[in-house]
Write a protein that holds these residues in place. Structure first.
Motif, PDB file in Angstrom:
ATOM      1  N   ASP A 161      13.133 -40.873  50.901  1.00 27.78           N
ATOM      2  CA  ASP A 161      13.628 -40.252  52.131  1.00 27.78           C
ATOM      3  C   ASP A 161      12.713 -39.092  52.549  1.00 27.78           C
ATOM      4  O   ASP A 161      12.341 -38.972  53.719  1.00 27.78           O
ATOM      5  CB  ASP A 161      15.066 -39.776  51.935  1.00 27.78           C
ATOM      6  N   ASP A 162      12.325 -38.270  51.580  1.00 26.85           N
ATOM      7  CA  ASP A 162      11.415 -37.149  51.863  1.00 26.85           C
ATOM      8  C   ASP A 162      10.057 -37.653  52.354  1.00 26.85           C
ATOM      9  O   ASP A 162       9.485 -37.110  53.298  1.00 26.85           O
ATOM     10  CB  ASP A 162      11.212 -36.278  50.621  1.00 26.85           C
ATOM     11  N   ALA A 163       9.540 -38.686  51.695  1.00 21.76           N
ATOM     12  CA  ALA A 163       8.238 -39.238  52.077  1.00 21.76           C
ATOM     13  C   ALA A 163       8.290 -39.833  53.485  1.00 21.76           C
ATOM     14  O   ALA A 163       7.366 -39.636  54.286  1.00 21.76           O
ATOM     15  CB  ALA A 163       7.792 -40.287  51.067  1.00 21.76           C
ATOM     16  N   LEU A 164       9.364 -40.536  53.819  1.00 22.95           N
ATOM     17  CA  LEU A 164       9.501 -41.107  55.154  1.00 22.95           C
ATOM     18  C   LEU A 164       9.627 -40.009  56.211  1.00 22.95           C
ATOM     19  O   LEU A 164       9.095 -40.140  57.311  1.00 22.95           O
ATOM     20  CB  LEU A 164      10.721 -42.033  55.225  1.00 22.95           C
ATOM     21  N   ARG A 165      10.304 -38.936  55.871  1.00 24.90           N
ATOM     22  CA  ARG A 165      10.486 -37.825  56.818  1.00 24.90           C
ATOM     23  C   ARG A 165       9.152 -37.161  57.150  1.00 24.90           C
ATOM     24  O   ARG A 165       8.896 -36.810  58.294  1.00 24.90           O
ATOM     25  CB  ARG A 165      11.467 -36.798  56.257  1.00 24.90           C
ATOM     26  N   THR A 166       8.289 -37.028  56.160  1.00 26.18           N
ATOM     27  CA  THR A 166       7.034 -36.312  56.374  1.00 26.18           C
ATOM     28  C   THR A 166       5.862 -37.220  56.750  1.00 26.18           C
ATOM     29  O   THR A 166       4.923 -36.768  57.386  1.00 26.18           O
ATOM     30  CB  THR A 166       6.641 -35.498  55.124  1.00 26.18           C
ATOM     31  N   HIS A 167       5.901 -38.506  56.360  1.00 25.29           N
ATOM     32  CA  HIS A 167       4.767 -39.402  56.598  1.00 25.29           C
ATOM     33  C   HIS A 167       5.079 -40.595  57.488  1.00 25.29           C
ATOM     34  O   HIS A 167       4.163 -41.249  57.975  1.00 25.29           O
ATOM     35  CB  HIS A 167       4.205 -39.921  55.273  1.00 25.29           C
ATOM     36  N   GLU A 168       6.350 -40.934  57.637  1.00 34.85           N
ATOM     37  CA  GLU A 168       6.835 -42.066  58.445  1.00 34.85           C
ATOM     38  C   GLU A 168       6.486 -43.436  57.863  1.00 34.85           C
ATOM     39  O   GLU A 168       7.330 -44.318  57.832  1.00 34.85           O
ATOM     40  CB  GLU A 168       6.329 -41.994  59.897  1.00 34.85           C
ATOM     41  N   LEU A 169       5.264 -43.651  57.442  1.00 41.36           N
ATOM     42  CA  LEU A 169       4.840 -44.938  56.888  1.00 41.36           C
ATOM     43  C   LEU A 169       4.542 -44.735  55.406  1.00 41.36           C
ATOM     44  O   LEU A 169       3.647 -43.973  55.047  1.00 41.36           O
ATOM     45  CB  LEU A 169       3.584 -45.435  57.622  1.00 41.36           C
ATOM     46  N   VAL A 170       5.305 -45.415  54.539  1.00 48.29           N
ATOM     47  CA  VAL A 170       5.218 -45.158  53.102  1.00 48.29           C
ATOM     48  C   VAL A 170       5.141 -46.473  52.333  1.00 48.29           C
ATOM     49  O   VAL A 170       5.927 -47.391  52.557  1.00 48.29           O
ATOM     50  CB  VAL A 170       6.451 -44.354  52.612  1.00 48.29           C
ATOM     51  N   LYS A 171       4.194 -46.515  51.397  1.00 51.06           N
ATOM     52  CA  LYS A 171       4.049 -47.668  50.512  1.00 51.06           C
ATOM     53  C   LYS A 171       4.771 -47.359  49.208  1.00 51.06           C
ATOM     54  O   LYS A 171       4.661 -46.259  48.673  1.00 51.06           O
ATOM     55  CB  LYS A 171       2.567 -47.944  50.250  1.00 51.06           C
ATOM     56  N   VAL A 172       5.516 -48.356  48.702  1.00 46.29           N
ATOM     57  CA  VAL A 172       6.322 -48.202  47.486  1.00 46.29           C
ATOM     58  C   VAL A 172       5.901 -49.285  46.497  1.00 46.29           C
ATOM     59  O   VAL A 172       5.684 -50.434  46.878  1.00 46.29           O
ATOM     60  CB  VAL A 172       7.831 -48.348  47.803  1.00 46.29           C
ATOM     61  N   SER A 173       5.810 -48.899  45.236  1.00 48.31           N
ATOM     62  CA  SER A 173       5.388 -49.825  44.194  1.00 48.31           C
ATOM     63  C   SER A 173       6.480 -49.979  43.137  1.00 48.31           C
ATOM     64  O   SER A 173       7.117 -49.002  42.750  1.00 48.31           O
ATOM     65  CB  SER A 173       4.109 -49.287  43.553  1.00 48.31           C
ATOM     66  N   LEU A 174       6.664 -51.204  42.673  1.00 46.55           N
ATOM     67  CA  LEU A 174       7.595 -51.489  41.572  1.00 46.55           C
ATOM     68  C   LEU A 174       6.788 -51.673  40.289  1.00 46.55           C
ATOM     69  O   LEU A 174       5.797 -52.412  40.293  1.00 46.55           O
ATOM     70  CB  LEU A 174       8.355 -52.794  41.827  1.00 46.55           C
ATOM     71  N   VAL A 175       7.213 -51.019  39.199  1.00 48.43           N
ATOM     72  CA  VAL A 175       6.539 -51.242  37.923  1.00 48.43           C
ATOM     73  C   VAL A 175       6.893 -52.638  37.422  1.00 48.43           C
ATOM     74  O   VAL A 175       7.897 -53.223  37.819  1.00 48.43           O
ATOM     75  CB  VAL A 175       6.913 -50.169  36.870  1.00 48.43           C
ATOM     76  N   ARG A 176       6.075 -53.169  36.546  1.00 45.41           N
ATOM     77  CA  ARG A 176       6.308 -54.530  36.038  1.00 45.41           C
ATOM     78  C   ARG A 176       7.643 -54.672  35.316  1.00 45.41           C
ATOM     79  O   ARG A 176       8.231 -55.741  35.316  1.00 45.41           O
ATOM     80  CB  ARG A 176       5.182 -54.940  35.101  1.00 45.41           C
ATOM     81  N   MET A 177       8.084 -53.601  34.682  1.00 43.12           N
ATOM     82  CA  MET A 177       9.320 -53.658  33.908  1.00 43.12           C
ATOM     83  C   MET A 177      10.579 -53.549  34.774  1.00 43.12           C
ATOM     84  O   MET A 177      11.677 -53.727  34.282  1.00 43.12           O
ATOM     85  CB  MET A 177       9.344 -52.540  32.865  1.00 43.12           C
ATOM     86  N   ALA A 178      10.423 -53.246  36.051  1.00 40.49           N
ATOM     87  CA  ALA A 178      11.580 -53.116  36.937  1.00 40.49           C
ATOM     88  C   ALA A 178      12.277 -54.467  37.055  1.00 40.49           C
ATOM     89  O   ALA A 178      11.634 -55.495  37.254  1.00 40.49           O
ATOM     90  CB  ALA A 178      11.163 -52.611  38.302  1.00 40.49           C
ATOM     91  N   ASP A 179      13.584 -54.449  36.909  1.00 39.24           N
ATOM     92  CA  ASP A 179      14.368 -55.678  36.972  1.00 39.24           C
ATOM     93  C   ASP A 179      14.824 -55.920  38.415  1.00 39.24           C
ATOM     94  O   ASP A 179      15.992 -56.141  38.678  1.00 39.24           O
ATOM     95  CB  ASP A 179      15.569 -55.564  36.028  1.00 39.24           C
ATOM     96  N   LEU A 180      13.867 -55.818  39.347  1.00 38.43           N
ATOM     97  CA  LEU A 180      14.152 -55.983  40.766  1.00 38.43           C
ATOM     98  C   LEU A 180      13.098 -56.871  41.396  1.00 38.43           C
ATOM     99  O   LEU A 180      11.977 -56.952  40.907  1.00 38.43           O
ATOM    100  CB  LEU A 180      14.061 -54.622  41.488  1.00 38.43           C
ATOM    101  N   LYS A 181      13.450 -57.482  42.483  1.00 39.24           N
ATOM    102  CA  LYS A 181      12.479 -58.194  43.309  1.00 39.24           C
ATOM    103  C   LYS A 181      12.095 -57.243  44.431  1.00 39.24           C
ATOM    104  O   LYS A 181      12.931 -56.529  44.982  1.00 39.24           O
ATOM    105  CB  LYS A 181      13.095 -59.463  43.899  1.00 39.24           C
TER     106      LYS A 181
END
Length: 103
Positions: free
Chosen positions: A38-58
């Protein structure tokens, strides 16, 4: 907010050169991750997010969940990385200045 195809394509091009600002670890989407994004979107608007390999998410599911929670648009999902965009009308913009995600 719904972006038009050409706007989304332009943002995808801009996102290509960005490095991930937020990383989602093995604990998944936590309040700390949501706050950081939320903070990153507020200050930069366009934000790239990375999932670690161990994350149990798609990545696609995580992108959708976070976009909905934060009122953002999913720009793209590639592998374990996704990009979100949320316009911030309160950011100070000067004529001819670069967009906030380049700064």
């Amino acid at each position: 907010m719904t972006l038009k195809g050409r706007d989304r394509a332009a943002l995808r091009g801009e996102a290509h050169h960005l490095k991930p600002m937020v990383h989602i670890g093995h604990q998944g989407i936590t309040p700390a991750v949501t706050t950081a994004l939320d903070d990153a979107l507020r200050t930069h608007e366009l934000v790239k997010v990375s999932l670690v390999r161990m994350a149990d998410l798609k990545a696609k599911g995580a992108a959708g969940e976070l976009a909905t929670a934060l009122g953002a648009d999913v720009i793209q999902v590639i592998g374990r990385t996704f990009t979100l965009y949320r316009h911030n009308p309160e950011l100070e913009r000067k004529a001819g200045a670069e967009p906030p995600w380049r700064g």
